[in-house]
Design a protein around this motif. Structure first.
Motif, mmCIF file in Angstrom:
data_model
loop_
_atom_site.group_PDB
_atom_site.id
_atom_site.type_symbol
_atom_site.label_atom_id
_atom_site.label_comp_id
_atom_site.label_asym_id
_atom_site.label_seq_id
_atom_site.Cartn_x
_atom_site.Cartn_y
_atom_site.Cartn_z
ATOM 1 N N ARG A 128 15.126 19.182 2.376
ATOM 2 C CA ARG A 128 14.091 20.218 2.363
ATOM 3 C C ARG A 128 12.707 19.593 2.490
ATOM 4 O O ARG A 128 11.828 20.145 3.164
ATOM 5 C CB ARG A 128 14.187 21.027 1.069
ATOM 6 C CG ARG A 128 13.206 22.192 1.020
ATOM 7 C CD ARG A 128 13.259 22.904 -0.301
ATOM 8 N NE ARG A 128 12.172 23.857 -0.436
ATOM 9 C CZ ARG A 128 11.806 24.423 -1.585
ATOM 10 N NH1 ARG A 128 12.466 24.141 -2.697
ATOM 11 N NH2 ARG A 128 10.808 25.270 -1.632
ATOM 12 N N PHE A 129 12.524 18.428 1.867
ATOM 13 C CA PHE A 129 11.232 17.754 1.971
ATOM 14 C C PHE A 129 10.965 17.320 3.407
ATOM 15 O O PHE A 129 9.851 17.454 3.917
ATOM 16 C CB PHE A 129 11.186 16.548 1.032
ATOM 17 C CG PHE A 129 9.904 15.773 1.106
ATOM 18 C CD1 PHE A 129 8.767 16.220 0.455
ATOM 19 C CD2 PHE A 129 9.824 14.609 1.849
ATOM 20 C CE1 PHE A 129 7.570 15.521 0.532
ATOM 21 C CE2 PHE A 129 8.641 13.894 1.938
ATOM 22 C CZ PHE A 129 7.513 14.356 1.270
ATOM 23 N N THR B 277 12.077 18.521 -7.898
ATOM 24 C CA THR B 277 12.979 19.668 -7.760
ATOM 25 C C THR B 277 13.176 20.041 -6.294
ATOM 26 O O THR B 277 13.873 21.001 -6.000
ATOM 27 C CB THR B 277 12.416 20.887 -8.524
ATOM 28 O OG1 THR B 277 11.095 21.180 -8.049
ATOM 29 C CG2 THR B 277 12.380 20.619 -10.012
ATOM 30 N N VAL B 278 12.551 19.293 -5.390
ATOM 31 C CA VAL B 278 12.694 19.535 -3.956
ATOM 32 C C VAL B 278 13.709 18.547 -3.390
ATOM 33 O O VAL B 278 13.582 17.339 -3.587
ATOM 34 C CB VAL B 278 11.341 19.368 -3.230
ATOM 35 C CG1 VAL B 278 11.509 19.548 -1.733
ATOM 36 C CG2 VAL B 278 10.327 20.352 -3.771
ATOM 37 N N LEU C 148 6.442 20.145 -6.135
ATOM 38 C CA LEU C 148 6.871 19.002 -5.323
ATOM 39 C C LEU C 148 6.983 17.740 -6.159
ATOM 40 O O LEU C 148 7.935 16.977 -6.039
ATOM 41 C CB LEU C 148 5.881 18.784 -4.174
ATOM 42 C CG LEU C 148 6.108 17.529 -3.320
ATOM 43 C CD1 LEU C 148 7.452 17.593 -2.624
ATOM 44 C CD2 LEU C 148 4.996 17.352 -2.307
#
Length: 209
Positions: free
Chosen positions: A190-191, A185-186, A181
């Motif tokens: 999506r977060f 890369t998130v 996290l």
């Protein structure tokens, strides 16, 4: 003082702003009630989300640290809206999310932009990582946890950085948090989904307890 639609009082309680929000949305709810017989449940809900809930959530991260008794006034507005939308019929589960839940998702998303995405205009919200001299299981469970400033003032503890630093650390320690996290890369969407599911599970477990 009123800045960009948000009223600031001399003690930063935001009570005048919240009371004005309640009065404004009460008038909007009255209008929704008058035309509710023309609309089905789905359209009433859509109208509420577009015209009334958007007003309740305007700049909510600025005044979200108000006292719970003041914030509760806005929850009453949504409960009135639910009665109008469903009009005595069985309410569909999950139709209207809790206002505090939505504020927390927005707050953690803003925190994510500041801490991980390093968004320039949010640099002042960035918090330093926690430094610890003793390695414990709690520290190991929260890699990348942030330093939380101690405060004995309830008013200070409700402020944005204090509230969402605590929530951020809890998220990092949870099983829902991916290990990558903090490596950016998130994706943002999506977060948001991750935070929504985590907060929902936390609130469900609190309700069961």
């Amino acid at each position: 003082m009123k800045i960009l639609g948000v009223t600031y009082d001399d003690k930063l309680t935001f009570k005048p702003h919240i009371m004005q929000l309640a009065r404004t949305t009460a008038g909007q709810l009255a209008s929704l009630r008058r035309i509710s017989w023309l609309l089905d449940n789905r359209r009433r809900e859509l109208l509420y989300k577009a015209q009334i809930r958007s007003t309740l959530e305007y700049s909510c991260l600025a005044w979200g640290g108000a006292a719970p008794s003041h914030i509760a006034v806005l929850d009453k507005v949504q409960r009135r809206a639910e009665r109008i939308i469903w009009d005595g019929q069985q309410r569909q589960p999950g139709a209207l999310q809790c206002l505090q839940h939505r504020r927390d998702v927005a707050g953690l998303t803003t925190f994510f932009k500041a801490q991980v995405r390093r968004t320039p205009h949010l640099n002042q919200l960035r918090q330093a990582e926690r430094r610890t001299e003793v390695f414990t299981r709690t520290v190991a469970a929260e890699p990348g946890a942030l330093a939380l400033h101690r405060s004995h003032s309830t008013h200070h503890q409700r402020q944005f950085t204090q509230v969402y630093t605590r929530l951020w650390n809890c998220l990092l320690a949870s099983d829902s948090c991916p290990n990558h996290l903090t490596n950016n890369t998130v994706g943002l969407q999506r977060f948001k989904v991750l935070v929504h599911r985590w907060l929902s599970s936390v609130r469900d477990s609190d309700t069961e307890d």
